[in-house]
Scaffold this active site. Structure first.
Site, mmCIF file in Angstrom:
data_model
loop_
_atom_site.group_PDB
_atom_site.id
_atom_site.type_symbol
_atom_site.label_atom_id
_atom_site.label_comp_id
_atom_site.label_asym_id
_atom_site.label_seq_id
_atom_site.Cartn_x
_atom_site.Cartn_y
_atom_site.Cartn_z
ATOM 1 N N ARG A 68 0.828 -1.212 0.000
ATOM 2 C CA ARG A 68 0.000 0.000 0.000
ATOM 3 C C ARG A 68 0.860 1.259 0.000
ATOM 4 N NH1 ARG A 68 -4.296 -1.411 4.576
ATOM 5 N NH2 ARG A 68 -2.375 -2.041 5.553
ATOM 6 N N LYS A 167 2.293 -20.173 5.553
ATOM 7 C CA LYS A 167 1.718 -20.712 6.773
ATOM 8 C C LYS A 167 1.688 -19.624 7.851
ATOM 9 C CE LYS A 167 4.064 -21.016 10.144
ATOM 10 N NZ LYS A 167 5.184 -20.292 10.744
ATOM 11 N N HIS A 197 8.057 -23.810 5.106
ATOM 12 C CA HIS A 197 9.432 -23.760 4.589
ATOM 13 C C HIS A 197 10.294 -24.917 5.091
ATOM 14 C CE1 HIS A 197 10.459 -21.650 8.370
ATOM 15 N NE2 HIS A 197 11.702 -21.990 8.141
ATOM 16 N N GLU A 235 14.848 -22.410 19.475
ATOM 17 C CA GLU A 235 15.334 -21.126 18.960
ATOM 18 C C GLU A 235 15.876 -20.281 20.096
ATOM 19 O OE1 GLU A 235 13.041 -19.423 15.499
ATOM 20 O OE2 GLU A 235 11.442 -20.193 16.765
ATOM 21 N N ASP A 254 2.212 -21.474 15.538
ATOM 22 C CA ASP A 254 3.320 -20.986 14.705
ATOM 23 C C ASP A 254 4.267 -22.117 14.298
ATOM 24 O OD1 ASP A 254 4.877 -18.891 13.512
ATOM 25 O OD2 ASP A 254 6.276 -19.001 15.190
ATOM 26 N N HIS A 259 5.390 -26.932 10.933
ATOM 27 C CA HIS A 259 6.733 -27.501 10.800
ATOM 28 C C HIS A 259 6.870 -28.843 11.531
ATOM 29 C CE1 HIS A 259 7.455 -23.627 9.242
ATOM 30 N NE2 HIS A 259 7.835 -23.018 10.342
#
Ligand code: BG6
Length: 509
Positions: A68, A167, A197, A235, A254, A259
């Site tokens: 935008r 996703k 991914h 992580e 998430d 995954h």
């Protein structure tokens, strides 16, 4: 101990090359909605740049970022250059490739939710009617349906056009089905590419090779030989700049729903008849359907929710999750651990423990296959304890496979046993690095190959199981337990395995 396996450049014994070849894509127009956002800057542009550097982007192909924002083409090119300099390794950026890549870049101002104002994009795309046309929705999932409708109303959704959805598709079974129905009204299933991914990661694809190209695996790949399986995606990063998005999502939606469920499916599925997407998808769906539903009666013993507080990660003091949300109250989980049971012949009695979290003590993704103890020991008691074999598949970093085997300690004295790792590092064996997952996935979209993407049935089946956890958490009002950043999560995660007489495995970090 490292195994150096093959000199791959010299070809195999039949003289066939063992290098994978770069197959150029036909000329394309790739329109990225959300084209100036985080995903485009961090992943999509660097991935496309790398493929351009290897000569894989067809002559005249265009990358059209749509947002935008009121940006000139030059301003977008400058933005892309900054993003590449930030996200590509230094040695990968060079002026010649950049000049070619910059020439492909365009920016087009468009609100994807607006039903009008599409004539500019129509005109731009009409320039090259023969190009493969791809619409990449790097936007909120709630915009997927409206975007598909507007693209169709503008006459842009031709039968040969492809649409890419990031996703998570939806936030539960119902919303996923609604999105799939809405998008499916304008695009056929074969032209919808749902990205997870993890499916583009080399080591995830290597799971198929490990399981189905090695005769020694299959007879042992079952509950009678395997005690349990652990899948960890750990992580060190926190929610940080994505805290607002993350707070609506949480680790279950998430990471687990996509995954980790995909990894579970690839480990647990039956051998497909052929390496094609229909057969593989069919086997994955059978696994998802065999997952035992988690209910309010079982949820407290089968799952753990956590949320990080401030602490030290890699020696650096970091803020807690609530501080990142600027003090706003939240019970969103940043850590989740689940004991999953697959009720089928192969896996009955062999649990799969899944865990993922942010701000943990290390960053790694791995699958551990813990074998059962030997049936009977012939060795004297003082030979040392016999540890069951363990196969560790390192997805990242230091991609490879390690098998622990019991050995005799050399020496003329008494018989002493000790476990040693047979360690195969892919980077060392193949002497090359790994492309980012998005590089492969984008090229597969351009080639029109759906094998590495999720079919709507997979997404919906996975949500169906995850919904059992979401509903049970809600009905039990299950809190997210605090854990200090830089640790391995809440103590209940340790208890989850301890109750079963097991423990989590971590690489040395
Ligand atoms: C994304 C999640 O899908 O995967 C992120 O939205 C997460 O929260 C990321 O950080 C992890 O990916 P990788 O490839 O770094 O393991």
């Amino acid at each position: 101990m490292k195994y150096h396996l093959v000199q791959i450049d010299s070809g195999d014994e039949n003289g066939e090359s063992t290098m994978s070849k770069f197959i150029p894509a036909e000329p394309f127009d790739l329109v990225i909605f959300g084209g100036t956002g985080d995903l485009a800057k961090r992943k999509l542009l660097p991935a496309l740049y790398h493929r351009d550097a290897d000569g894989q982007l067809g002559e005249g192909s265009r990358i059209i970022a749509s947002s935008r924002k009121d940006l000139t083409r030059e301003a977008f090119q400058a933005m892309a250059r900054t993003a590449l300099c930030e996200h590509l390794p230094d040695r990968d950026f060079n002026e010649d490739t950049w000049a070619r890549f910059a020439d492909r870049l365009h920016h087009h101002r468009q609100d994807v939710t607006a039903s009008e104002g599409w004539d500019g994009l129509q005109a731009l795309l009409a320039n090259d009617p023969g190009h493969i046309r791809v619409f990449y929705l790097a936007t909120l999932p709630s915009l997927y349906g409206p975007a598909a409708r507007n693209l169709s109303a503008a006459g842009l959704a031709e039968p040969s056009s492809r649409i890419v959805l990031e996703k998570p598709v939806g936030s539960d079974f119902d919303s996923a089905r609604t999105i799939n129905d809405e998008v499916g009204e304008y695009f056929s299933e074969s032209s919808i590419f749902r990205i997870d991914h993890y499916l583009g990661k080399e080591t995830v694809q290597n799971l198929m090779a490990l399981r189905f190209a090695n005769a020694l695996m299959e007879p042992l790949w079952r509950g009678s030989a395997i005690d349990h399986v652990q899948i960890t995606v750990a992580e060190q990063l926190g929610a940080g700049g994505r805290a607002a998005f993350y707070d609506r999502t949480g680790t279950l939606r998430d990471m687990l729903q996509n995954h980790m469920m995909q990894l579970l499916c690839l480990v647990a599925m039956e051998p497909p008849a052929r390496m094609n997407h229909e057969d593989i998808r069919g086997e994955k769906i059978k696994v998802l359907r065999a997952l035992r539903t988690i209910t309010p009666q079982t949820v407290e013993r089968a799952t753990v929710r956590g949320q990080y507080t401030s602490g030290a990660v890699d020696g650096e003091l970091v803020a807690g999750y609530l501080e990142e949300l600027e003090g706003q109250a939240s019970s969103t989980e940043t850590f989740v651990a689940v004991k999953a049971e697959i009720d089928n012949w192969r896996w009955a009695g062999t649990p799969f423990y899944l865990r993922s979290g942010k701000r943990l003590a290390g960053k790694f993704s791995q699958i551990v296959i813990q074998f059962r103890p030997i049936a009977h020991s012939i060795f004297p008691n003082d030979a040392g304890s016999l540890q069951p074999n363990r196969l560790t598949i390192r997805l990242q970093p230091d991609e490879g496979v390690e098998l622990s085997v019991m050995t005799k300690v050399p020496g003329p004295g008494e018989f002493k046993m000790h476990p040693l790792p047979l360690d195969l590092s892919f980077a060392e064996a193949y002497d090359k690095g790994y492309p980012d997952a998005y590089e492969r996935l984008l090229m597969e979209v351009l080639r029109g190959d759906p094998a590495l993407f999720m079919h709507r049935d997979e997404v919906e089946c996975a949500w169906n199981w995850i919904d059992g956890i979401i509903d049970s958490w809600a009905s039990k009002n299950m809190p997210a337990q605090p854990y200090v950043a830089g640790t391995w999560g809440p103590t209940d995660a340790v208890r989850l395995l301890d109750r079963d007489g097991r423990e989590w495995f971590h690489p040395d970090v």
